[in-house]
Design a protein around this motif. Structure first.
Motif, PDB file in Angstrom:
ATOM      1  N   LEU A 181       0.861  -1.176   0.000  1.00 24.79           N
ATOM      2  CA  LEU A 181       0.000   0.000   0.000  1.00 24.79           C
ATOM      3  C   LEU A 181       0.898   1.226   0.000  1.00 24.79           C
ATOM      4  N   MET A 182       0.594   2.210  -0.860  1.00 24.81           N
ATOM      5  CA  MET A 182       1.442   3.401  -0.952  1.00 24.81           C
ATOM      6  C   MET A 182       0.625   4.670  -0.886  1.00 24.81           C
ATOM      7  N   ASN A 183       1.083   5.611  -0.070  1.00 21.73           N
ATOM      8  CA  ASN A 183       0.504   6.943  -0.025  1.00 21.73           C
ATOM      9  C   ASN A 183       1.082   7.708  -1.209  1.00 21.73           C
ATOM     10  N   THR A 184       0.254   8.059  -2.184  1.00 22.84           N
ATOM     11  CA  THR A 184       0.755   8.716  -3.401  1.00 22.84           C
ATOM     12  C   THR A 184       0.924  10.221  -3.219  1.00 22.84           C
ATOM     13  N   ASP A 225       4.219   5.540   3.921  1.00 21.56           N
ATOM     14  CA  ASP A 225       3.793   4.193   3.540  1.00 21.56           C
ATOM     15  C   ASP A 225       3.881   3.204   4.698  1.00 21.56           C
ATOM     16  N   VAL A 270      -4.017   4.161   8.294  1.00 16.93           N
ATOM     17  CA  VAL A 270      -3.114   5.061   7.574  1.00 16.93           C
ATOM     18  C   VAL A 270      -3.671   6.481   7.668  1.00 16.93           C
ATOM     19  N   ASP A 313      -4.267  10.232  -0.607  1.00 10.88           N
ATOM     20  CA  ASP A 313      -4.429   9.464  -1.844  1.00 10.88           C
ATOM     21  C   ASP A 313      -3.521   8.246  -1.793  1.00 10.88           C
ATOM     22  N   TYR A 314      -4.033   7.099  -2.291  1.00 14.50           N
ATOM     23  CA  TYR A 314      -3.302   5.842  -2.172  1.00 14.50           C
ATOM     24  C   TYR A 314      -3.340   5.024  -3.452  1.00 14.50           C
ATOM     25  N   SER A 315      -2.392   4.095  -3.512  1.00 14.44           N
ATOM     26  CA  SER A 315      -2.315   3.083  -4.555  1.00 14.44           C
ATOM     27  C   SER A 315      -2.013   1.764  -3.861  1.00 14.44           C
ATOM     28  N   LEU A 316      -2.462   0.661  -4.453  1.00 12.83           N
ATOM     29  CA  LEU A 316      -2.255  -0.645  -3.845  1.00 12.83           C
ATOM     30  C   LEU A 316      -1.826  -1.636  -4.922  1.00 12.83           C
ATOM     31  N   ARG A 318      -8.963   7.311  -2.436  1.00 12.65           N
ATOM     32  CA  ARG A 318      -8.771   8.288  -1.364  1.00 12.65           C
ATOM     33  C   ARG A 318      -9.236   7.718  -0.032  1.00 12.65           C
ATOM     34  N   SER A 330       5.377   9.248  -5.573  1.00 14.32           N
ATOM     35  CA  SER A 330       4.410  10.104  -4.884  1.00 14.32           C
ATOM     36  C   SER A 330       4.526  11.537  -5.381  1.00 14.32           C
TER      37      SER A 330
END
Length: 161
Positions: free
Chosen positions: A16-19, A25, A39, A43-46, A71, A111
């Motif tokens: 999981l990444m906070n973009t 992260d 968290v 905004d995030y990506s997985l 989000r 990010s």
């Protein structure tokens, strides 16, 4: 996390990444079915890596699913990732017959603020298995780079790709 049959998936490797800011992260984790992660809002990506087995327990395929641009608010968020979203099979062709010796599938997610996360897999025989990825548009926040590298050799060993 759901598998190809739409049931809770077992032992999925998740990043999981906070973009907005990659420094926020959480650590990668292994998930079976449902996981709860705390968290900060943003905004995030997985990225989720699924490994499939046949009835005999042999590994038969990898599915790499990316879930971008969601989000998390102060109230939280629920995100689902379906293995069946990884529909694009990775393939290579060569001018002469060759057998695969290595396959790299790498995702680089940057990010907005700075930094990022790289994740993926490197496969060699006997685990040079069919691999599928989920098609992705350009992300709304940050950057996404994708690298695919295949190495192969001719049966005589006289030429390499």
């Amino acid at each position: 996390m759901t598998n190809l049959a739409g049931q809770p998936a077992r032992n999925v490797q998740v990043v999981l990444m906070n973009t907005d800011n990659a420094r926020l992260d959480p650590a990668p984790r292994s998930v079976t079915g449902t996981a709860r992660v705390t968290v900060p809002a943003g905004d995030y990506s997985l990225f989720a890596l699924f490994l499939d087995y046949n009835a005999k327990g042999n590994a038969v395929a990898f599915h790499c699913a990316v879930r971008d641009d969601f989000r998390v608010t102060a109230a939280g968020a629920t995100v689902t990732v379906a293995e069946r979203s990884a529909t694009s099979r990775i393939s290579f062709s060569t001018p002469r017959q060759a057998r695969g010796t290595e396959l790299e599938t790498l995702f680089f997610r940057g990010s907005k603020a700075a930094g990022g996360t790289a994740t993926g897999l490197i496969l060699t025989p006997p685990y040079l298995l069919p691999t599928y990825v989920s098609p992705q548009p350009t992300p709304k926040v940050g950057t996404l780079r994708y690298l695919e590298r295949w190495s192969g050799a001719g049966s005589s060993g006289r030429y390499w790709y």
